[in-house]
Scaffold this active site. Structure first.
Site, PDB file in Angstrom:
ATOM      1  N   PHE A 175      56.791  17.198 -47.791  1.00  0.00           N
ATOM      2  CA  PHE A 175      58.112  16.690 -48.179  1.00  0.00           C
ATOM      3  C   PHE A 175      58.038  15.224 -48.567  1.00  0.00           C
ATOM      4  O   PHE A 175      57.399  14.422 -47.886  1.00  0.00           O
ATOM      5  CB  PHE A 175      59.091  16.775 -47.001  1.00  0.00           C
ATOM      6  CG  PHE A 175      59.536  18.153 -46.642  1.00  0.00           C
ATOM      7  CD1 PHE A 175      60.635  18.738 -47.258  1.00  0.00           C
ATOM      8  CD2 PHE A 175      58.862  18.867 -45.658  1.00  0.00           C
ATOM      9  CE1 PHE A 175      61.055  20.008 -46.918  1.00  0.00           C
ATOM     10  CE2 PHE A 175      59.279  20.144 -45.307  1.00  0.00           C
ATOM     11  CZ  PHE A 175      60.371  20.719 -45.939  1.00  0.00           C
ATOM     12  N   ASP A 176      58.741  14.873 -49.633  1.00  0.00           N
ATOM     13  CA  ASP A 176      59.196  13.499 -49.773  1.00  0.00           C
ATOM     14  C   ASP A 176      60.283  13.313 -48.714  1.00  0.00           C
ATOM     15  O   ASP A 176      60.962  14.282 -48.341  1.00  0.00           O
ATOM     16  CB  ASP A 176      59.771  13.277 -51.166  1.00  0.00           C
ATOM     17  CG  ASP A 176      60.510  11.962 -51.269  1.00  0.00           C
ATOM     18  OD1 ASP A 176      59.894  10.918 -50.991  1.00  0.00           O
ATOM     19  OD2 ASP A 176      61.698  11.989 -51.615  1.00  0.00           O
ATOM     20  N   CYS A 177      60.465  12.106 -48.234  1.00  0.00           N
ATOM     21  CA  CYS A 177      61.429  11.896 -47.153  1.00  0.00           C
ATOM     22  C   CYS A 177      62.758  11.321 -47.631  1.00  0.00           C
ATOM     23  O   CYS A 177      63.813  11.919 -47.451  1.00  0.00           O
ATOM     24  CB  CYS A 177      60.816  10.977 -46.089  1.00  0.00           C
ATOM     25  SG  CYS A 177      61.819  10.823 -44.595  1.00  0.00           S
ATOM     26  N   VAL A 224      57.962  19.724 -51.686  1.00  0.00           N
ATOM     27  CA  VAL A 224      59.426  19.767 -51.767  1.00  0.00           C
ATOM     28  C   VAL A 224      59.943  18.336 -51.872  1.00  0.00           C
ATOM     29  O   VAL A 224      59.699  17.515 -50.980  1.00  0.00           O
ATOM     30  CB  VAL A 224      60.015  20.459 -50.518  1.00  0.00           C
ATOM     31  CG1 VAL A 224      61.536  20.551 -50.631  1.00  0.00           C
ATOM     32  CG2 VAL A 224      59.394  21.843 -50.318  1.00  0.00           C
ATOM     33  N   THR A 230      65.278  13.109 -50.093  1.00  0.00           N
ATOM     34  CA  THR A 230      65.105  14.547 -49.888  1.00  0.00           C
ATOM     35  C   THR A 230      65.606  14.958 -48.517  1.00  0.00           C
ATOM     36  O   THR A 230      66.461  15.837 -48.385  1.00  0.00           O
ATOM     37  CB  THR A 230      63.626  14.937 -50.046  1.00  0.00           C
ATOM     38  OG1 THR A 230      63.144  14.504 -51.321  1.00  0.00           O
ATOM     39  CG2 THR A 230      63.451  16.452 -49.914  1.00  0.00           C
TER      40      THR A 230
END
Length: 243
Positions: A12-14, A179, A17
């Site tokens: 994941f990008d944080c 994601v 997102t």
């Protein structure tokens, strides 16, 4: 539709997102605008943030994110002709742990953690991310920050570090589903590296690209929220169980 069963790891990008950084920035800055009687709309501040952040991250990739934020705020002040305020710059730089999660983040991560190893690839420093992890409330297999790799996405070192460490744990690139909300920082470099990508279009109901630069990139799947991703996974699981 993706075959979710083929993936073992979600990276994941944080910020943008999982974390609603635009709301976090707005909550901090809007009272300052009121105090200054500034007519500048927050959307324009957010756009300015995106431009100045990209400049500092790409020209000084070893700079800690807190220092990036301090410099970005000083640039924003200059852009709109506001008086320099060192306390504002200091507060802006320290604000990351106070940025809130999206409403669906914690529940969605809790669900997804039952099926996948979770990883964060983020353009922040370790201290800032540590504060955010307390809000996310789920365990992560690993995290990779800009501080760790001395680089900012869309550079590739975040991804390369993840491939190396996940590979040592027995996960191949084909096992990874990336994601992210930012096409600029994540979808395009992910695609360039052969990753399967999910674009979480958090700004689907608003114009512009907000706190990230606009970039053309074609994700493998587009959703408007993590809750929608979870719903797709649940639906596919029900179909598989019934067949």
């Amino acid at each position: 539709m993706l075959d979710f069963e083929k993936y073992k790891v979600l990276t994941f990008d944080c910020y943008g997102t999982l974390i609603d950084w635009e709301t976090g920035i707005t909550n901090l800055v809007r009272p300052w605008l009121a105090d200054m009687n500034s007519p500048v709309p927050m959307d324009l501040v957010i756009t300015s943030f995106a431009l100045h952040q990209a400049k500092h991250q790409q020209t000084r990739p070893t700079l800690l994110y807190r220092e990036v934020l301090a410099r970005v705020w000083r640039d924003i002040e200059g852009t709109f002709g506001w008086a320099e305020n060192s306390e504002h710059a200091k507060a802006f730089a320290a604000s990351v742990p106070d940025w809130p999660t999206f409403a669906d983040t914690v529940e969605s991560l809790s669900y997804l953690s039952r099926f996948y190893k979770l990883v964060i690839l983020s353009n922040v420093d370790n201290a800032s991310l540590e504060g955010t992890l307390r809000l996310l409330k789920v365990p992560f297999e690993m995290t990779v920050t800009a501080e760790d790799v001395q680089s900012y996405k869309p550079g590739l070192p975040h991804f390369e570090r993840a491939f190396q460490e996940l590979g040592a744990k027995g996960f191949s690139r084909d096992n990874i589903l990336h994601v992210a909300q930012s096409k600029h920082h994540d979808v395009k470099p992910g695609r360039d590296l052969g990753l399967t990508t999910v674009w979480v279009n958090r700004r689907h109901d608003r114009r512009g690209s907000g706190a990230t630069l606009a970039t053309e990139a074609e994700p493998h799947l587009t959703v408007t929220s993590l809750a929608e991703l979870v719903a797709l996974h649940e639906g596919q699981s029900r179909v598989a169980a019934a067949s």
